[in-house]
Design a protein around this motif. Sequence first.
Motif, PDB file in Angstrom:
ATOM      1  N   GLN A 253       0.799  -1.402   0.035  1.00 35.08           N
ATOM      2  CA  GLN A 253      -0.027  -0.062  -0.031  1.00 35.08           C
ATOM      3  C   GLN A 253       0.839   1.280  -0.027  1.00 35.08           C
ATOM      4  OE1 GLN A 253      -2.592  -0.341   3.291  1.00 35.08           O
ATOM      5  NE2 GLN A 253      -4.191  -1.702   2.102  1.00 35.08           N
ATOM      6  N   GLN A 254       1.993   1.301   0.880  1.00 35.54           N
ATOM      7  CA  GLN A 254       2.874   2.590   0.951  1.00 35.54           C
ATOM      8  C   GLN A 254       3.886   2.548   0.077  1.00 35.54           C
ATOM      9  OE1 GLN A 254       3.343   2.871   5.190  1.00 35.54           O
ATOM     10  NE2 GLN A 254       1.410   2.343   5.731  1.00 35.54           N
ATOM     11  N   GLY A 255       4.051   1.307  -0.807  1.00 36.80           N
ATOM     12  CA  GLY A 255       5.271   1.233  -1.492  1.00 36.80           C
ATOM     13  C   GLY A 255       6.688   1.526  -1.011  1.00 36.80           C
ATOM     14  N   LYS A 256       6.759   0.656   0.368  1.00 36.01           N
ATOM     15  CA  LYS A 256       8.035   0.676   1.183  1.00 36.01           C
ATOM     16  C   LYS A 256       8.513  -0.788   1.383  1.00 36.01           C
ATOM     17  CE  LYS A 256       6.714   4.955   3.471  1.00 36.01           C
ATOM     18  NZ  LYS A 256       6.059   5.655   5.044  1.00 36.01           N
ATOM     19  N   SER A 257       9.815  -0.515   1.709  1.00 37.51           N
ATOM     20  CA  SER A 257      10.454  -1.893   2.123  1.00 37.51           C
ATOM     21  C   SER A 257      10.042  -2.003   3.423  1.00 37.51           C
ATOM     22  CB  SER A 257      11.733  -1.621   1.902  1.00 37.51           C
ATOM     23  OG  SER A 257      12.586  -0.881   2.872  1.00 37.51           O
ATOM     24  N   LEU A 258      10.276  -3.246   4.014  1.00 41.35           N
ATOM     25  CA  LEU A 258      10.165  -3.577   5.347  1.00 41.35           C
ATOM     26  C   LEU A 258      10.757  -2.615   6.336  1.00 41.35           C
ATOM     27  CD1 LEU A 258       8.995  -5.303   7.413  1.00 41.35           C
ATOM     28  CD2 LEU A 258      10.595  -6.897   7.198  1.00 41.35           C
ATOM     29  N   GLU A 259      12.264  -2.207   6.015  1.00 39.99           N
ATOM     30  CA  GLU A 259      13.077  -1.398   6.974  1.00 39.99           C
ATOM     31  C   GLU A 259      12.441   0.177   6.991  1.00 39.99           C
ATOM     32  OE1 GLU A 259      14.289  -3.227   4.414  1.00 39.99           O
ATOM     33  OE2 GLU A 259      15.313  -4.550   5.870  1.00 39.99           O
ATOM     34  N   GLU A 260      11.494   0.476   5.871  1.00 37.61           N
ATOM     35  CA  GLU A 260      11.140   1.707   5.887  1.00 37.61           C
ATOM     36  C   GLU A 260       9.623   1.921   6.610  1.00 37.61           C
ATOM     37  OE1 GLU A 260      12.428   3.673   1.640  1.00 37.61           O
ATOM     38  OE2 GLU A 260      11.238   2.023   1.556  1.00 37.61           O
ATOM     39  N   LEU A 261       9.105   0.731   6.771  1.00 36.12           N
ATOM     40  CA  LEU A 261       7.852   0.645   7.313  1.00 36.12           C
ATOM     41  C   LEU A 261       7.636   1.491   8.621  1.00 36.12           C
ATOM     42  CD1 LEU A 261       5.524  -0.288   5.538  1.00 36.12           C
ATOM     43  CD2 LEU A 261       5.648  -2.608   7.161  1.00 36.12           C
ATOM     44  N   TYR A 262       6.652   2.021   8.581  1.00 40.57           N
ATOM     45  CA  TYR A 262       6.193   2.963   9.960  1.00 40.57           C
ATOM     46  C   TYR A 262       6.229   2.181  11.177  1.00 40.57           C
ATOM     47  CZ  TYR A 262       4.061   6.739  11.989  1.00 40.57           C
ATOM     48  OH  TYR A 262       3.742   7.718  13.261  1.00 40.57           O
ATOM     49  N   ASP A 263       5.058   1.414  11.380  1.00 37.18           N
ATOM     50  CA  ASP A 263       4.876   0.697  12.445  1.00 37.18           C
ATOM     51  C   ASP A 263       4.783  -0.812  12.299  1.00 37.18           C
ATOM     52  OD1 ASP A 263       1.711   1.276  13.378  1.00 37.18           O
ATOM     53  OD2 ASP A 263       2.731   1.430  11.726  1.00 37.18           O
ATOM     54  N   ILE A 264       5.636  -1.603  12.814  1.00 31.84           N
ATOM     55  CA  ILE A 264       5.360  -3.009  12.776  1.00 31.84           C
ATOM     56  C   ILE A 264       5.440  -3.746  14.046  1.00 31.84           C
ATOM     57  CG2 ILE A 264       6.619  -3.325  10.503  1.00 31.84           C
ATOM     58  CD1 ILE A 264       8.932  -4.441  12.230  1.00 31.84           C
ATOM     59  N   TYR A 265       5.407  -2.930  15.199  1.00 37.08           N
ATOM     60  CA  TYR A 265       5.251  -3.474  16.653  1.00 37.08           C
ATOM     61  C   TYR A 265       4.124  -2.948  17.071  1.00 37.08           C
ATOM     62  CZ  TYR A 265      10.315  -3.473  15.948  1.00 37.08           C
ATOM     63  OH  TYR A 265      11.396  -3.747  15.453  1.00 37.08           O
ATOM     64  N   ALA A 266       3.247  -4.039  17.770  1.00 38.20           N
ATOM     65  CA  ALA A 266       2.214  -3.582  18.537  1.00 38.20           C
ATOM     66  C   ALA A 266       2.316  -4.192  19.871  1.00 38.20           C
ATOM     67  CB  ALA A 266       0.990  -4.346  17.790  1.00 38.20           C
ATOM     68  N   PHE A 267       1.845  -3.213  21.004  1.00 34.83           N
ATOM     69  CA  PHE A 267       1.861  -3.541  22.333  1.00 34.83           C
ATOM     70  C   PHE A 267       0.452  -3.628  22.763  1.00 34.83           C
ATOM     71  CE2 PHE A 267       6.213  -2.111  21.423  1.00 34.83           C
ATOM     72  CZ  PHE A 267       6.693  -3.019  22.354  1.00 34.83           C
ATOM     73  N   ARG A 268       0.151  -4.830  23.591  1.00 32.20           N
ATOM     74  CA  ARG A 268      -1.065  -4.957  24.083  1.00 32.20           C
ATOM     75  C   ARG A 268      -1.062  -4.736  25.789  1.00 32.20           C
ATOM     76  NH1 ARG A 268      -3.032  -9.706  20.910  1.00 32.20           N
ATOM     77  NH2 ARG A 268      -3.586  -8.317  19.373  1.00 32.20           N
ATOM     78  N   VAL A 269      -2.076  -4.020  26.193  1.00 27.53           N
ATOM     79  CA  VAL A 269      -2.055  -3.915  27.588  1.00 27.53           C
ATOM     80  C   VAL A 269      -3.508  -4.442  27.973  1.00 27.53           C
ATOM     81  CG1 VAL A 269      -1.966  -2.252  29.834  1.00 27.53           C
ATOM     82  CG2 VAL A 269      -0.450  -1.927  27.820  1.00 27.53           C
ATOM     83  N   ILE A 270      -3.724  -5.207  28.793  1.00 25.12           N
ATOM     84  CA  ILE A 270      -4.819  -6.082  29.242  1.00 25.12           C
ATOM     85  C   ILE A 270      -5.179  -5.643  30.623  1.00 25.12           C
ATOM     86  CG2 ILE A 270      -6.369  -8.148  29.117  1.00 25.12           C
ATOM     87  CD1 ILE A 270      -4.486  -9.117  27.102  1.00 25.12           C
ATOM     88  N   VAL A 271      -6.131  -5.009  30.922  1.00 22.29           N
ATOM     89  CA  VAL A 271      -6.437  -4.484  32.581  1.00 22.29           C
ATOM     90  C   VAL A 271      -7.998  -5.183  32.726  1.00 22.29           C
ATOM     91  CG1 VAL A 271      -4.881  -2.731  32.455  1.00 22.29           C
ATOM     92  CG2 VAL A 271      -7.165  -2.381  31.653  1.00 22.29           C
ATOM     93  N   ASP A 272      -8.134  -4.709  34.120  1.00 19.52           N
ATOM     94  CA  ASP A 272      -9.219  -5.277  34.478  1.00 19.52           C
ATOM     95  C   ASP A 272     -10.705  -4.558  34.208  1.00 19.52           C
ATOM     96  OD1 ASP A 272      -7.905  -7.543  35.727  1.00 19.52           O
ATOM     97  OD2 ASP A 272      -7.552  -6.455  37.538  1.00 19.52           O
ATOM     98  N   SER A 273     -10.476  -3.614  34.161  1.00 12.14           N
ATOM     99  CA  SER A 273     -11.878  -2.579  33.864  1.00 12.14           C
ATOM    100  C   SER A 273     -11.788  -1.449  32.832  1.00 12.14           C
ATOM    101  CB  SER A 273     -12.253  -2.104  35.368  1.00 12.14           C
ATOM    102  OG  SER A 273     -11.449  -0.939  35.509  1.00 12.14           O
ATOM    103  N   ILE A 274     -12.803  -0.987  32.390  1.00 13.45           N
ATOM    104  CA  ILE A 274     -12.830   0.314  31.531  1.00 13.45           C
ATOM    105  C   ILE A 274     -11.996   1.497  31.997  1.00 13.45           C
ATOM    106  CG2 ILE A 274     -14.179   1.768  30.155  1.00 13.45           C
ATOM    107  CD1 ILE A 274     -16.135  -0.537  29.481  1.00 13.45           C
TER     108      ILE A 274
END
Length: 727
Positions: A253-274
């Motif tokens: 979509q962005q015509g980029k190589s993997l090195e140029e790619l914006y964000d490939i990391y995702a972090f997840r925080v799971i908690v008990d309440s809203i």
Amino acid sequence: MESFAEHYESLFETIHRHMPDVDTRLIRQAVHYAEEKHQNQKRKDGSPYIIHPLAVAEEVVEMGLDMDAILGAVLHDCIEDTDASHDEIAKMFGNTVADLVDGVTKLTRADFTSSEEQQMENLRKMFMAMSKDIRVVLIKIADRLHNMRTMQYQSPEKQIKKCRETMDIYAPLAHRLGMQKVKWELEDIALRYLDPASYERITDTLNENAEQDQAFMRTIQTTISARLGESGIHNKTYGRVKHVYSIYRKMNQQGKSLEELYDIYAFRVIVDSIPDCYNVLGHIHDLFNLVPGRFKDYISTPKPNMYQSLHTTVIGTQGIPFEVQIRTWEMHETAEYGIAAHWKYKQGAGHGNERDFEWVRRLLESQQDTEAEEYVQSLKIDMFDDEVFVFTPKGKIVSLPAGSTPIDFAYAIHSGVGNSMVGAKVNNRIINIDTPLKNGDIVEVLTSKVSKGPSRDWLNICQSNQARTKIKQWFKKEKREENVAHGRSSFEAEMRRVGLPLSITIDPEISHQLLKKLSFDNWEDMYAAIGYGGLTAVKAVGRIRDDINRVVKVQEKTLPGTSLKADSDSAKKNRHAINGVVVEDIDSCMIKFAKCCAPVPGDPIIGFITKGFGVSVHRADCPNTSLRDDPRFAARWVRVRWANQDNQPFETTLELDCLTRDGLLLDVATTMTTSRIRLKELNGKDLPDGHSVFTVRFEVKDVEELESIRNKLLNIRDVIGSRRGQN
Ligand code: MN
């Protein structure tokens, strides 16, 4: 080669983990039945066939489905591949299980490959429509998942075909049903076969960087966990590299190589309440730099597939951007297993008759943004069989409303085909043209040049508006005189039926007024319209009924004594409420609530008969009701009152005057969420003088609840005033 014993043990171990109290006797019985039926069959890798249904059943258990679905999964290939029959399975394991197996078999037999791009959505719908029971789709998805995992044993042609099908049908369905985990796995495996070079390039690069990635993710994870720990927020935090196909898609979509790619990391925080979710969000934004424009609140506005989380993208000291998803455990379960997770909750609550999908509808209707509404619409089509999908002899798919006949089909092809139709063949056999069509039928229309055109009966037989409109057009053009006579007698019959005097249409002044209301120049045109079906007699009479009654009433009122009686009569009659409101003196009409003041139960109210249609309900103190004294409108104000029986929520709007500040929108959203108020819309507008106006649209049950939430909102710092309604 894999062994039966291994899979058998693994299945029951998984069942034990997910449903510790379940009685597994029936499942064991089903496994032995299936094993015997499949005993002479082998998988492509040479292992006994039975391990496939066992693996599918295990996946179905992981999804959290019920006993019937597990049995269905164990038996899912029995009807297709062995001499087992529906009846035999029904006798041993019950009708539901047999129906599930039958449903899976139908999907297995249907060929869902198609070269035409625009047909994909129809294919997906057809898939759903053919399934009837959502569990069939879920078993079929589990079946496909196992087949994909063992794809290496198939021939290259079969690999490509199956993987295309997976990308076109199964992955989008898993997505629509909210099953992220399954969707990702399906996509990654499919990509490996469809574009092996790219797949390898990405996985190689990811492997090369694995150590670095791990170190980076550990640092971030530790930073987040430490901070949340200090603040006493119980959490599970972890990082991951996004899945291969999503990286692949981003690169393209962005015509980029993997090195140029914006964000490939995702972090997840799971908690008990809203509330914890929003607290965590505050901490994340404090720890890292925010990437503007990337914050999304899917908690107050869930995605159509029920997904909920807070998303934000930030940059740490390393200069690497990453996404953080914050959610509760329940939201996490829904994100991983989607519709299946909700299935589990509903099961626990003891709801019967899942075939109706009532719960799916309720669930989805509770999220009323427009996107969701469309989604509900499409799900209704999918699940409630509102549509039927058939083929032309050349294999093009035509979608028609459920119950459609060859007549509908013919007009869907072309009005010329419909108008010259003399008969039809379905699956190569001549049938009556009023026979309802079934999914997958191949329909051929027989036409003749000497056909006399459609018959009037067809208007009652056909299901689609398209066919009806085209048939009406034909009659309109071909048969004026007949239409006028036909229409006139229907109109007069309807007038008599509702007890209106026919004589009134003769009075030239009243006649002119009535025709204007009907949007016709003369009576003959209107009769013709009724005759060809452009207008029904009931509708025509309904449109002028009030006017005629008013004239009649005026005439009656000149006689003393009669009006009083009429009033008390109608007061008795008009007791039933519409949308929780009783309108005095009007039998039945549309009710809408004025946007300017958004009344809720408890408010004193008054109604105004709008020019178009129906009664608009205002608060009695709404500025717009000052017109009440204007003699021109006097007759249009009507008395209305709240009915007593309503528990249904009312939508209302508040406008908040605020001093402009960052985070205020979030504060308002949090206040609404923690007060358990269903938020429908939240907008902020900055004014030039350092003030902002927020529009909050939400549901309450009455004016008391409204006032209570209003007080809470006024307690937020920098909220300085509020107004009911919207300007
Ligand atoms: Mn199978």
